[in-house]
Design an enzyme around this catalytic site. Structure first.
Site, PDB file in Angstrom:
ATOM      1  N   HIS A 191     -31.314  85.611  13.542  1.00  0.00           N
ATOM      2  CA  HIS A 191     -32.585  85.699  12.811  1.00  0.00           C
ATOM      3  C   HIS A 191     -32.304  86.722  11.714  1.00  0.00           C
ATOM      4  O   HIS A 191     -32.396  87.931  11.948  1.00  0.00           O
ATOM      5  CB  HIS A 191     -33.723  86.197  13.693  1.00  0.00           C
ATOM      6  CG  HIS A 191     -33.905  85.435  14.971  1.00  0.00           C
ATOM      7  ND1 HIS A 191     -34.403  84.149  15.003  1.00  0.00           N
ATOM      8  CD2 HIS A 191     -33.664  85.768  16.252  1.00  0.00           C
ATOM      9  CE1 HIS A 191     -34.450  83.737  16.261  1.00  0.00           C
ATOM     10  NE2 HIS A 191     -34.015  84.692  17.038  1.00  0.00           N
ATOM     11  N   TYR A 204     -37.424  81.143  11.366  1.00  0.00           N
ATOM     12  CA  TYR A 204     -38.863  80.920  11.590  1.00  0.00           C
ATOM     13  C   TYR A 204     -39.791  81.651  10.629  1.00  0.00           C
ATOM     14  O   TYR A 204     -41.003  81.562  10.734  1.00  0.00           O
ATOM     15  CB  TYR A 204     -39.251  81.161  13.046  1.00  0.00           C
ATOM     16  CG  TYR A 204     -39.039  82.529  13.643  1.00  0.00           C
ATOM     17  CD1 TYR A 204     -40.049  83.481  13.616  1.00  0.00           C
ATOM     18  CD2 TYR A 204     -37.860  82.835  14.309  1.00  0.00           C
ATOM     19  CE1 TYR A 204     -39.878  84.715  14.219  1.00  0.00           C
ATOM     20  CE2 TYR A 204     -37.680  84.066  14.911  1.00  0.00           C
ATOM     21  CZ  TYR A 204     -38.691  85.005  14.862  1.00  0.00           C
ATOM     22  OH  TYR A 204     -38.510  86.227  15.452  1.00  0.00           O
ATOM     23  N   ARG A 243     -42.858  77.802  25.336  1.00  0.00           N
ATOM     24  CA  ARG A 243     -44.209  78.347  25.218  1.00  0.00           C
ATOM     25  C   ARG A 243     -44.810  78.109  23.835  1.00  0.00           C
ATOM     26  O   ARG A 243     -46.015  78.101  23.674  1.00  0.00           O
ATOM     27  CB  ARG A 243     -44.230  79.848  25.565  1.00  0.00           C
ATOM     28  CG  ARG A 243     -43.474  80.744  24.618  1.00  0.00           C
ATOM     29  CD  ARG A 243     -43.589  82.237  24.994  1.00  0.00           C
ATOM     30  NE  ARG A 243     -43.078  83.076  23.926  1.00  0.00           N
ATOM     31  CZ  ARG A 243     -41.800  83.434  23.771  1.00  0.00           C
ATOM     32  NH1 ARG A 243     -40.901  83.042  24.640  1.00  0.00           N
ATOM     33  NH2 ARG A 243     -41.439  84.197  22.756  1.00  0.00           N
ATOM     34  N   HIS A 251     -35.018  78.821  22.397  1.00  0.00           N
ATOM     35  CA  HIS A 251     -35.061  80.013  23.263  1.00  0.00           C
ATOM     36  C   HIS A 251     -35.568  79.539  24.621  1.00  0.00           C
ATOM     37  O   HIS A 251     -36.591  78.863  24.688  1.00  0.00           O
ATOM     38  CB  HIS A 251     -36.088  81.027  22.741  1.00  0.00           C
ATOM     39  CG  HIS A 251     -35.717  81.721  21.466  1.00  0.00           C
ATOM     40  ND1 HIS A 251     -36.635  81.940  20.468  1.00  0.00           N
ATOM     41  CD2 HIS A 251     -34.562  82.278  21.052  1.00  0.00           C
ATOM     42  CE1 HIS A 251     -36.055  82.611  19.482  1.00  0.00           C
ATOM     43  NE2 HIS A 251     -34.795  82.819  19.799  1.00  0.00           N
ATOM     44  N   GLU A 286     -35.350  84.029  28.356  1.00  0.00           N
ATOM     45  CA  GLU A 286     -34.907  85.384  28.029  1.00  0.00           C
ATOM     46  C   GLU A 286     -35.613  86.412  28.906  1.00  0.00           C
ATOM     47  O   GLU A 286     -35.035  87.436  29.254  1.00  0.00           O
ATOM     48  CB  GLU A 286     -35.204  85.658  26.547  1.00  0.00           C
ATOM     49  CG  GLU A 286     -34.745  87.026  26.059  1.00  0.00           C
ATOM     50  CD  GLU A 286     -34.879  87.193  24.549  1.00  0.00           C
ATOM     51  OE1 GLU A 286     -35.532  86.351  23.900  1.00  0.00           O
ATOM     52  OE2 GLU A 286     -34.321  88.170  24.021  1.00  0.00           O
ATOM     53  N   HIS A 326     -30.350  82.367  25.190  1.00  0.00           N
ATOM     54  CA  HIS A 326     -30.803  83.281  26.259  1.00  0.00           C
ATOM     55  C   HIS A 326     -31.162  82.498  27.522  1.00  0.00           C
ATOM     56  O   HIS A 326     -32.290  82.581  28.008  1.00  0.00           O
ATOM     57  CB  HIS A 326     -32.026  84.109  25.850  1.00  0.00           C
ATOM     58  CG  HIS A 326     -31.936  84.797  24.530  1.00  0.00           C
ATOM     59  ND1 HIS A 326     -30.946  85.690  24.222  1.00  0.00           N
ATOM     60  CD2 HIS A 326     -32.740  84.726  23.439  1.00  0.00           C
ATOM     61  CE1 HIS A 326     -31.147  86.141  22.986  1.00  0.00           C
ATOM     62  NE2 HIS A 326     -32.220  85.570  22.490  1.00  0.00           N
ATOM     63  N   ASP A 342     -27.947  87.387  17.097  1.00  0.00           N
ATOM     64  CA  ASP A 342     -29.394  87.347  17.321  1.00  0.00           C
ATOM     65  C   ASP A 342     -30.181  88.365  16.501  1.00  0.00           C
ATOM     66  O   ASP A 342     -30.443  88.161  15.337  1.00  0.00           O
ATOM     67  CB  ASP A 342     -29.649  87.506  18.832  1.00  0.00           C
ATOM     68  CG  ASP A 342     -31.094  87.266  19.228  1.00  0.00           C
ATOM     69  OD1 ASP A 342     -31.884  86.848  18.363  1.00  0.00           O
ATOM     70  OD2 ASP A 342     -31.443  87.493  20.395  1.00  0.00           O
TER      71      ASP A 342
HETATM   72 ZN   LIG Z   1     -33.638  84.544  19.027  1.00  0.00          ZN
END
Ligand SMILES: [Zn+2]
Length: 462
Positions: free
Chosen positions: A58, A127, A216, A242, A245, A279, A330
């Site tokens: 990211h 994102y 989610r 993801h 995690e 993750h 990450d």
């Molecule tokens: Zn991430």
């Protein structure tokens, strides 16, 4: 012009070979590997290894690294419970201010750092799509263009993974105001994918995939729709998510779907090597068995997972069952290939009270085994023809620096064992991406300017 590279020592598969010429085609892919020196070759005297794919980035979070390594105490002197979720709240505040040119400057700085560290390609799990407040830019792909421009400018291979993020939690929970810049509906998201595919699919150093943010943040119907959409465009397109995690995330998934996240994904989708489960930290034994059998790649980010207190991936058992794994930086608390691999192994040593845990009978050297496997599996995860020095692969190469005293007197697999465990960071001299030298004697052409631009962004953001 076709390039020829002559290497005195080069890692091909799991074998060190000497006196080898790699001939490249005009796009920088390896056409042939032959014994001996062909005239006109560029001569490389130092050991040559495949460049490392970085499976999870990211980019904007690089600007935040180093600002959250403190603990809050209340008025009674009691420590606050600091966790992934409190870190995320601070990260959201930084994101609120970031403009497109800021993202470009951060990503350029970061990608130059990655190349200097030996990462030759990166999967950007992207994102940060919209304006502050959540309105779309005139060109809805504005922020993606900034990432792609940064990668092209730095000269790193890019797998671009626009993220579908629709909800704040399971059961289509409405997103918070702080998440406004991330949010898409399915239609709007598919238009973004279509536009990016159209504009960039011809670029040989570029791959487009999708990233449903997490179970989610997208509904099951959305996941079905975007997976079948990307598969209709490209059967090899990478799909990253993801997955497990945080323990809270696993518990929330069990409450909503009645199963654990990796279990649910395995039961509802046909996972293969182009799926990357970022993750996959918290696994039951059966999830671990089934995930390794699926050949989907576990995207492990050891320094970030340690920094956020996430937990330890069951690497020893997973690899013993033939599982695939890749490494990612990450949150970019570290841009250091050796750190990621060393921490992966050291976590297992601390748990098992043994040394040299992650090996196989065919490759007992830990550093070389983990490096070569992370490079090969990482290439599958980002769906680029890299990660190995072989005919048909892109010439993404790292030349180790024999001036580093820790490499003195080493031979064969000791090069990578020493590079990972004894050099603090990978001792990188030169780096090639698609046969083009982008790091020369440890330096990148853009690095001074990139550093200055990055510092200016920090002045404005923090
Ligand atoms: Zn991430």
């Amino acid at each position: 012009m076709n390039t020829k590279l002559y290497a005195e020592n080069v890692l091909i598969g799991s074998q060190w070979k000497s006196d080898i010429t790699l001939s490249l085609d005009a796009s920088g892919y390896i056409e042939s590997i032959v014994k001996g020196k062909i005239s006109g070759s560029t001569i490389i005297k130092e050991p040559v290894i495949p460049g490392m794919p970085n499976c999870h980035s990211h980019a904007f979070q690089r600007a935040f690294a180093g600002y959250s390594e403190y603990r809050n105490f209340d008025a009674h002197g009691q420590p606050a419970k600091d966790s992934f979720w409190s870190w995320r709240d601070i990260m959201y505040r930084l994101v609120a201010k970031m403009a497109p040119q800021d993202l470009n400057a951060i990503a350029t700085f970061l990608y130059v750092e990655m190349l200097k560290a030996g990462y030759t390609s990166v999967a950007e799990f992207h994102y940060l799509h919209h304006q502050a407040g959540g309105g779309t830019y005139n060109d809805p792909a504005e922020m993606s263009h900034q990432i792609i421009l940064a990668a092209q400018g730095a000269g790193i291979g890019l797998t671009h993974l626009p993220v579908l993020y629709s909800y704040a939690g399971f059961g289509e929970l409405a997103p918070s105001a702080a998440q406004g810049r991330f949010i898409h509906g399915t239609e709007q998201y598919l238009r973004l994918i279509e536009a990016l595919h159209k504009e960039y699919h011809a670029d040989a150093n570029f791959k487009l995939g999708i990233a449903p943010h997490s179970l989610r943040a997208v509904s099951d119907n959305q996941l079905d729709e975007i997976v079948s959409n990307i598969r209709s465009i490209d059967s090899r397109a990478p799909i990253h998510i993801h997955i497990a995690e945080q323990i809270q995330e696993v518990e929330d998934c069990k409450s909503f779907y009645g199963s654990r996240p990796v279990e649910w994904l395995l039961n509802n989708h046909d996972l293969d090597q182009h799926w990357c489960l970022i993750h996959a930290t918290h696994l039951s034994k059966s999830e671990q068995n089934n995930l390794s059998m699926s050949q989907a790649v576990a995207g492990i980010c050891p320094t970030t997972e340690a920094n956020l207190g996430d937990g330890i991936f069951p690497t020893q058992a997973f690899l013993a069952e033939g599982g695939n794994f890749a490494i990612g930086s990450d949150s970019h608390i570290a841009i250091n290939v050796a750190d990621e691999i060393r921490l992966l192994e050291y976590a297992q040593r601390l748990i098992t009270h043994q040394r040299s845990v992650l090996t196989t009978i065919g490759m007992p050297s830990v550093g070389q085994y983990l490096y070569a496997k992370a490079a090969k599996d990482g290439a599958a995860a980002i769906s680029q023809d890299v990660g190995e020095i072989a005919v048909g692969k892109r010439a993404d190469l790292v030349v180790l620096d024999l001036e580093n005293p820790s490499l003195y007197n080493k031979v064969g697999s000791q090069y990578l064992d020493a590079a990972i465990f004894a050099c603090n960071q990978l001792p990188v001299k030169d780096v090639y991406v698609a046969g083009k030298k982008v790091i020369d004697n440890g330096r990148h052409l853009l690095e001074l300017q990139a550093n200055e631009n990055y510092k200016k962004v920090l002045d404005g953001l923090v």
